[in-house]
Design a protein around this motif. Structure first.
Motif, PDB file in Angstrom:
ATOM      1  N   ALA A  53     -43.355  11.879  21.347  1.00  0.00           N
ATOM      2  CA  ALA A  53     -42.725  12.790  20.377  1.00  0.00           C
ATOM      3  C   ALA A  53     -42.234  12.020  19.159  1.00  0.00           C
ATOM      4  CB  ALA A  53     -41.563  13.527  21.046  1.00  0.00           C
ATOM      5  N   ILE A  54     -41.706  10.810  19.387  1.00  0.00           N
ATOM      6  CA  ILE A  54     -41.241   9.973  18.270  1.00  0.00           C
ATOM      7  C   ILE A  54     -42.422   9.527  17.411  1.00  0.00           C
ATOM      8  CG2 ILE A  54     -40.082   7.817  17.661  1.00  0.00           C
ATOM      9  CD1 ILE A  54     -38.462   8.105  20.233  1.00  0.00           C
ATOM     10  N   LYS A  55     -43.532   9.187  18.065  1.00  0.00           N
ATOM     11  CA  LYS A  55     -44.731   8.771  17.334  1.00  0.00           C
ATOM     12  C   LYS A  55     -45.264   9.912  16.473  1.00  0.00           C
ATOM     13  CE  LYS A  55     -46.218   5.343  20.757  1.00  0.00           C
ATOM     14  NZ  LYS A  55     -47.257   4.986  21.758  1.00  0.00           N
ATOM     15  N   VAL A  56     -45.285  11.125  17.042  1.00  0.00           N
ATOM     16  CA  VAL A  56     -45.754  12.288  16.281  1.00  0.00           C
ATOM     17  C   VAL A  56     -44.840  12.543  15.085  1.00  0.00           C
ATOM     18  CG1 VAL A  56     -46.108  14.796  16.368  1.00  0.00           C
ATOM     19  CG2 VAL A  56     -46.859  13.367  18.273  1.00  0.00           C
ATOM     20  N   LYS A  59     -45.648   9.879  12.377  1.00  0.00           N
ATOM     21  CA  LYS A  59     -46.970   9.932  11.778  1.00  0.00           C
ATOM     22  C   LYS A  59     -47.291  11.277  11.126  1.00  0.00           C
ATOM     23  CE  LYS A  59     -49.079   6.479  14.845  1.00  0.00           C
ATOM     24  NZ  LYS A  59     -50.151   6.229  15.850  1.00  0.00           N
ATOM     25  N   GLU A  60     -46.810  12.379  11.757  1.00  0.00           N
ATOM     26  CA  GLU A  60     -47.231  13.707  11.304  1.00  0.00           C
ATOM     27  C   GLU A  60     -46.105  14.558  10.742  1.00  0.00           C
ATOM     28  OE1 GLU A  60     -49.832  15.690  14.119  1.00  0.00           O
ATOM     29  OE2 GLU A  60     -50.173  13.780  15.152  1.00  0.00           O
ATOM     30  N   GLY A  61     -44.859  14.112  10.914  1.00  0.00           N
ATOM     31  CA  GLY A  61     -43.746  14.861  10.339  1.00  0.00           C
ATOM     32  C   GLY A  61     -42.994  15.728  11.329  1.00  0.00           C
ATOM     33  N   LEU A  62     -41.920  16.334  10.829  1.00  0.00           N
ATOM     34  CA  LEU A  62     -41.003  17.102  11.669  1.00  0.00           C
ATOM     35  C   LEU A  62     -41.655  18.338  12.267  1.00  0.00           C
ATOM     36  CD1 LEU A  62     -38.139  17.499  12.739  1.00  0.00           C
ATOM     37  CD2 LEU A  62     -37.582  18.700  10.609  1.00  0.00           C
ATOM     38  N   TRP A  66     -41.935  19.120  16.166  1.00  0.00           N
ATOM     39  CA  TRP A  66     -41.299  20.325  16.708  1.00  0.00           C
ATOM     40  C   TRP A  66     -42.280  21.112  17.573  1.00  0.00           C
ATOM     41  CZ3 TRP A  66     -36.380  21.801  16.910  1.00  0.00           C
ATOM     42  CH2 TRP A  66     -36.089  23.138  17.208  1.00  0.00           C
ATOM     43  N   ASN A  67     -43.513  21.247  17.102  1.00  0.00           N
ATOM     44  CA  ASN A  67     -44.536  21.929  17.902  1.00  0.00           C
ATOM     45  C   ASN A  67     -44.873  21.146  19.161  1.00  0.00           C
ATOM     46  OD1 ASN A  67     -44.814  24.119  16.133  1.00  0.00           O
ATOM     47  ND2 ASN A  67     -46.322  23.045  14.872  1.00  0.00           N
ATOM     48  N   HIS A  68     -44.885  19.819  19.042  1.00  0.00           N
ATOM     49  CA  HIS A  68     -45.214  18.962  20.180  1.00  0.00           C
ATOM     50  C   HIS A  68     -44.234  19.167  21.336  1.00  0.00           C
ATOM     51  CE1 HIS A  68     -46.456  15.372  22.422  1.00  0.00           C
ATOM     52  NE2 HIS A  68     -45.165  15.075  22.527  1.00  0.00           N
ATOM     53  N   VAL A  69     -42.949  19.285  21.013  1.00  0.00           N
ATOM     54  CA  VAL A  69     -41.937  19.421  22.067  1.00  0.00           C
ATOM     55  C   VAL A  69     -41.646  20.893  22.407  1.00  0.00           C
ATOM     56  CG1 VAL A  69     -40.846  17.233  21.462  1.00  0.00           C
ATOM     57  CG2 VAL A  69     -39.997  19.356  20.427  1.00  0.00           C
ATOM     58  N   ASN A  70     -42.454  21.827  21.840  1.00  0.00           N
ATOM     59  CA  ASN A  70     -42.246  23.257  22.122  1.00  0.00           C
ATOM     60  C   ASN A  70     -40.817  23.646  21.731  1.00  0.00           C
ATOM     61  OD1 ASN A  70     -42.977  25.798  22.947  1.00  0.00           O
ATOM     62  ND2 ASN A  70     -42.939  25.365  25.146  1.00  0.00           N
TER      63      ASN A  70
END
Length: 315
Positions: A53-56, A59-62, A66-70
Motif C-alpha cells: 500500500a505504501i509503494k502504491v 508510485k501512483e498517488g493517494l 485508497w482503492n488498493h486498501v478498499n
C-alpha cells in the motif's frame, strides 16, 4: 470494488451492528460481519494495509492507494462501528444491568441461529472440518468458564488488552468485550468511552491496530488454504460461546470495585449457567421465561431475515 452510496450506507449499518454486538461481553462483532456477508472482504481489506500500500501511494498517488486498501469500505464500516459504540454503550450497559435476561435472550437466539448459517458455508463435511468444529467449540466453551481477573491497569496493560481483544473481536463467537472482562479491563475501557478519556482510548486502539494487522494475516492464510476447516472452526466458536450468553446465571464469586466510594459496584467474577427454574429459586426473581423465549425467537428470526435479504441481493 465499485459501490453506490446506498451500498456504502448498508455497510455502515453492518458496522453499527458490529459495534452494538462488541459492546456486549459475550457477543462478537465478527459474528455480525459473518452473517451479513462481509467477513471475508473485511479480512482481505485489513490485509491490504501493508508495504504494498505504501509503494502504491508513492508510485501512483493517494487515489490509487485508497482503492488498493478498499478505503471506502473500511471507512464506512468503521464509521458505523464508531457511531454504534459511542451512542449505544450507555444504553446497552443500562439494559445489561437492569434487564439482563431479556437482552441476553435476544443475543442467545441471534447467535444460536447464526451457527447454521455459518456452518452451511462448509462445502463438504469431511473429517478435518468436523474435527476443527469440535476443537472450536471446546476452545470457546473453555474461555466462557474462565473467571474474570483484576489486571494491573496501566497503559502497557491497556495496549495488551487491545491486542488480545481485537483478535477475539474479529472471530465469530468469541467476544472481544468478554476478553476485556477476563483481563479486568472491560469496565475501565467502557468508562473511558463514556468519559471521552482519549489517552486510554488511543492506547487500547493502538494495541488493537497491531493485533488486527497481525492476526488478520493468519486468518487470510487459513481461508485460502483450509477454507472448509476454517469455516467449521468458526462455527464451533459460535456453538461454544452459547454458554457465555445463556440468560440464566448463578454467581459463584464476585468482586467489589471502587469500594467505599459512591461508585461502589459489585461485579460477578465467576458464574455458571442454570435452568430458569433454578435461577428463580436462587435469586427469588421471576425468570421471565415467556419473554425470554419470545426474544430468543426474535433474535433467530432477525438472522433468518438477514439471510433472506442477502440471498435476494445475490439473485
Amino acid at each position: 470494488m465499485s459501490r453506490t452510496v446506498k451500498e456504502y450506507f448498508g455497510i455502515a449499518l453492518r458496522g453499527m451492528g458490529m459495534g452494538a454486538a462488541d459492546v456486549v461481553p459475550g457477543v462478537s462483532g465478527g459474528t455480525i460481519a459473518f452473517i451479513t456477508g462481509i467477513y471475508e472482504e473485511l479480512i482481505e481489506t485489513i490485509n491490504k494495509f501493508d508495504l504494498n500500500a505504501i509503494k502504491v501511494l508513492r508510485k501512483e498517488g493517494l487515489a490509487a492507494a485508497w482503492n488498493h486498501v478498499n478505503g471506502n469500505f473500511i471507512v464506512s464500516l468503521l464509521l458505523g462501528i464508531g457511531i454504534s459504540v459511542v451512542s449505544l454503550a450507555k444504553a446497552i450497559t443500562y439494559l445489561l444491568e437492569n434487564h439482563p435476561i431479556p437482552i441476553w435472550s435476544f443475543f442467545y437466539g441471534l447467535v444460536a441461529a447464526s451457527i447454521w448459517f455459518v456452518a452451511k458455508q462448509v462445502k463438504k463435511w469431511t473429517f478435518p472440518p468436523i474435527l476443527t468444529f469440535i476443537i472450536g467449540a471446546a476452545i470457546a466453551y473453555y474461555i466462557t468458564i474462565l473467571p474474570a481477573t483484576q489486571g494491573a491497569i496501566s497503559y502497557p496493560y491497556y495496549f495488551l488488552s487491545g491486542m488480545v481483544a481485537i483478535c477475539a473481536m474479529i472471530l465469530p463467537g468469541i467476544s472481544g468485550s468478554f476478553i476485556l472482562l477476563l483481563m479486568g479491563s472491560y469496565k475501565a475501557v467502557l468508562d473511558a468511552v463514556h468519559e471521552r478519556d482519549f489517552a486510554i482510548i488511543a492506547t487500547v486502539g493502538a494495541g488493537a491496530i497491531i493485533g488486527l494487522l497481525s492476526f488478520s494475516r493468519l486468518l487470510k492464510w487459513m481461508f485460502h488454504k483450509y477454507h472448509d476447516a476454517t469455516i467449521a472452526l468458526l462455527s464451533g466458536f459460535l456453538l461454544g460461546s452459547l454458554n457465555k450468553i445463556w440468560p440464566w446465571k448463578e454467581t459463584i464469586s464476585s468482586m467489589v470495585k471502587k469500594a467505599g466510594t459512591p461508585d461502589e459496584e459489585v461485579v460477578p467474577v465467576e458464574q455458571v449457567s442454570v435452568l430458569p427454574g433454578h435461577f428463580e429459586q436462587i435469586t427469588g426473581d421471576p425468570s421471565q421465561l415467556g419473554l425470554a423465549i419470545g426474544l430468543m425467537i426474535a433474535g433467530a428470526a432477525f438472522i433468518i431475515l438477514i439471510e433472506k435479504v442477502a440471498i435476494q441481493k445475490e439473485d
